[in-house]
Design a protein around this motif. Structure first.
Motif, PDB file in Angstrom:
ATOM      1  N   GLY A 133       0.792  -1.221   0.000  1.00  0.00           N
ATOM      2  CA  GLY A 133       0.000   0.000   0.000  1.00  0.00           C
ATOM      3  C   GLY A 133       0.827   1.275   0.000  1.00  0.00           C
ATOM      4  N   ALA A 134       2.026   1.235   0.612  1.00  0.00           N
ATOM      5  CA  ALA A 134       2.884   2.424   0.580  1.00  0.00           C
ATOM      6  C   ALA A 134       3.297   2.760  -0.846  1.00  0.00           C
ATOM      7  CB  ALA A 134       4.120   2.196   1.455  1.00  0.00           C
ATOM      8  N   LEU A 135       3.346   1.737  -1.695  1.00  0.00           N
ATOM      9  CA  LEU A 135       3.718   1.937  -3.089  1.00  0.00           C
ATOM     10  C   LEU A 135       2.512   2.289  -3.957  1.00  0.00           C
ATOM     11  CD1 LEU A 135       5.985   1.707  -5.267  1.00  0.00           C
ATOM     12  CD2 LEU A 135       5.362  -0.715  -5.474  1.00  0.00           C
ATOM     13  N   THR A 136       1.378   1.641  -3.719  1.00  0.00           N
ATOM     14  CA  THR A 136       0.205   1.821  -4.587  1.00  0.00           C
ATOM     15  C   THR A 136      -0.761   2.888  -4.096  1.00  0.00           C
ATOM     16  OG1 THR A 136      -1.122   0.156  -3.416  1.00  0.00           O
ATOM     17  CG2 THR A 136       0.322  -0.625  -5.194  1.00  0.00           C
ATOM     18  N   GLY A 137      -0.620   3.292  -2.810  1.00  0.00           N
ATOM     19  CA  GLY A 137      -1.552   4.262  -2.252  1.00  0.00           C
ATOM     20  C   GLY A 137      -2.808   3.634  -1.684  1.00  0.00           C
ATOM     21  N   GLU A 138      -2.833   2.306  -1.558  1.00  0.00           N
ATOM     22  CA  GLU A 138      -4.001   1.650  -0.964  1.00  0.00           C
ATOM     23  C   GLU A 138      -4.080   1.964   0.528  1.00  0.00           C
ATOM     24  OE1 GLU A 138      -5.856  -2.773  -0.012  1.00  0.00           O
ATOM     25  OE2 GLU A 138      -4.226  -2.590  -1.446  1.00  0.00           O
ATOM     26  N   PRO A 139      -5.248   2.295   1.053  1.00  0.00           N
ATOM     27  CA  PRO A 139      -5.374   2.626   2.464  1.00  0.00           C
ATOM     28  C   PRO A 139      -5.133   1.425   3.364  1.00  0.00           C
ATOM     29  CG  PRO A 139      -7.543   2.422   1.476  1.00  0.00           C
ATOM     30  CD  PRO A 139      -6.554   2.378   0.348  1.00  0.00           C
ATOM     31  N   LEU A 140      -4.460   1.675   4.476  1.00  0.00           N
ATOM     32  CA  LEU A 140      -4.268   0.650   5.500  1.00  0.00           C
ATOM     33  C   LEU A 140      -5.280   0.938   6.608  1.00  0.00           C
ATOM     34  CD1 LEU A 140      -2.651  -1.773   6.475  1.00  0.00           C
ATOM     35  CD2 LEU A 140      -0.989  -0.198   7.464  1.00  0.00           C
ATOM     36  N   ALA A 141      -6.484   0.401   6.420  1.00  0.00           N
ATOM     37  CA  ALA A 141      -7.541   0.640   7.399  1.00  0.00           C
ATOM     38  C   ALA A 141      -7.132   0.108   8.764  1.00  0.00           C
ATOM     39  CB  ALA A 141      -8.832  -0.038   6.938  1.00  0.00           C
ATOM     40  N   ALA A 142      -7.666   0.716   9.819  1.00  0.00           N
ATOM     41  CA  ALA A 142      -7.255   0.374  11.183  1.00  0.00           C
ATOM     42  C   ALA A 142      -7.452  -1.109  11.483  1.00  0.00           C
ATOM     43  CB  ALA A 142      -8.043   1.218  12.178  1.00  0.00           C
ATOM     44  N   GLY A 143      -8.546  -1.688  10.999  1.00  0.00           N
ATOM     45  CA  GLY A 143      -8.782  -3.104  11.232  1.00  0.00           C
ATOM     46  C   GLY A 143      -7.736  -3.981  10.579  1.00  0.00           C
ATOM     47  N   LEU A 144      -7.258  -3.588   9.401  1.00  0.00           N
ATOM     48  CA  LEU A 144      -6.213  -4.347   8.723  1.00  0.00           C
ATOM     49  C   LEU A 144      -4.933  -4.355   9.542  1.00  0.00           C
ATOM     50  CD1 LEU A 144      -6.512  -3.331   4.951  1.00  0.00           C
ATOM     51  CD2 LEU A 144      -7.843  -4.989   6.257  1.00  0.00           C
ATOM     52  N   LEU A 145      -4.603  -3.215  10.119  1.00  0.00           N
ATOM     53  CA  LEU A 145      -3.378  -3.122  10.903  1.00  0.00           C
ATOM     54  C   LEU A 145      -3.430  -4.039  12.119  1.00  0.00           C
ATOM     55  CD1 LEU A 145      -0.641  -1.776  11.093  1.00  0.00           C
ATOM     56  CD2 LEU A 145      -1.705   0.108  12.344  1.00  0.00           C
ATOM     57  N   ASP A 146      -4.583  -4.118  12.770  1.00  0.00           N
ATOM     58  CA  ASP A 146      -4.735  -5.036  13.903  1.00  0.00           C
ATOM     59  C   ASP A 146      -4.455  -6.476  13.477  1.00  0.00           C
ATOM     60  OD1 ASP A 146      -5.432  -3.008  15.622  1.00  0.00           O
ATOM     61  OD2 ASP A 146      -7.582  -3.380  15.528  1.00  0.00           O
ATOM     62  N   ILE A 147      -4.995  -6.869  12.331  1.00  0.00           N
ATOM     63  CA  ILE A 147      -4.809  -8.240  11.844  1.00  0.00           C
ATOM     64  C   ILE A 147      -3.350  -8.485  11.472  1.00  0.00           C
ATOM     65  CG2 ILE A 147      -5.435  -9.871  10.021  1.00  0.00           C
ATOM     66  CD1 ILE A 147      -8.200  -8.468   9.958  1.00  0.00           C
TER      67      ILE A 147
END
Length: 233
Positions: free
Chosen positions: A131-145
């Motif tokens: 996502g840092a490369l493509t600009g895809e959002p890292l939603a908070a729930g994704l980060l927990d997982i």
């Protein structure tokens, strides 16, 4: 339909169907959320399999489409992703990811949210958080997982470098459980879900092992609070 459903030997198979790349838009995320919610309230007795059409499991959020959204729609999509993953984690029966090809971004986290992960052995398949490369959002729930399933160190490395892993590395790091040829991947996943579902204590043990993570992501979904939501606008 961007997601199709069918039963194979009593196992519910959800197939992502949004070529090219099975990239997610808001409609696809909402549809997954709906199907996951149905599986919570009316669980398929022999479990569930998630897979994709073609040679890609899921390429995450469609970056061009996300870039074209206004701030409100971007925020709606980010919140929907957290709700969708919360519903996935709460499914009481076995969920097996039949990862038929490249899985990146939210697609990678869909695999992490599954209880068992089967990979294609196709040499060109790649997996990770870019996502840092493509600009895809890292939603908070994704980060927990990501932190729960990978540990903070590996989660940091994959997210900040956008490194993509091959199948052998996924197995070496124990992110995936096994790999098999593409032509038997789905049947192997269906069999695995059914065998796991036959265990009389599966539902209880799943709550013990994954319940804290499910509750954490559900809390984020319920309050709709994402500290970085404005950054996606």
């Amino acid at each position: 339909m961007s997601v199709t459903t069918a039963y194979q030997d009593g196992v519910l198979v959800l197939t992502l169907l949004r070529p090219p790349g099975n990239a997610l838009d808001l409609d696809a995320v909402l549809l997954l959320e709906r199907y996951f919610d149905l599986a919570i309230h009316s669980p398929p007795e022999r479990g569930m399999v998630i897979t994709g059409i073609g040679e890609t499991f899921c390429a995450g959020v469609d970056p061009a489409l996300f870039a074209s959204h206004g701030r409100d729609l971007r925020g709606e999509l980010v919140r929907a992703i957290t709700r969708m993953t919360a519903r996935l984690l709460a499914i009481p029966v076995p969920v097996v990811a039949a990862i038929n090809g490249t899985a990146t971004g939210t697609g990678f986290v869909l695999a992490l949210g599954s209880d068992y992960r089967l990979l294609t052995d196709a040499p060109g398949a790649r997996f990770g958080m870019n996502g840092a490369l493509t600009g895809e959002p890292l939603a908070a729930g994704l980060l927990d997982i990501l932190k729960a399933e990978l540990g903070p160190g590996l989660a940091r490395r994959l997210t900040l470098t956008s490194a993509l892993l091959d199948a052998n590395t996924m197995l070496d790091l124990r992110i995936a459980d096994e790999a098999c040829p593409s032509d038997v991947l789905l049947s192997r996943a269906v069999d695995k879900a059914a065998v796991m579902a036959e265990q009389p204590g599966f539902r209880t043990v799943k709550r013990q092992v994954r319940g804290d993570l499910a509750c954490s992501v559900q809390d984020r979904a319920d309050n709709g609070n994402d500290p970085f939501l404005l950054a996606f606008g």
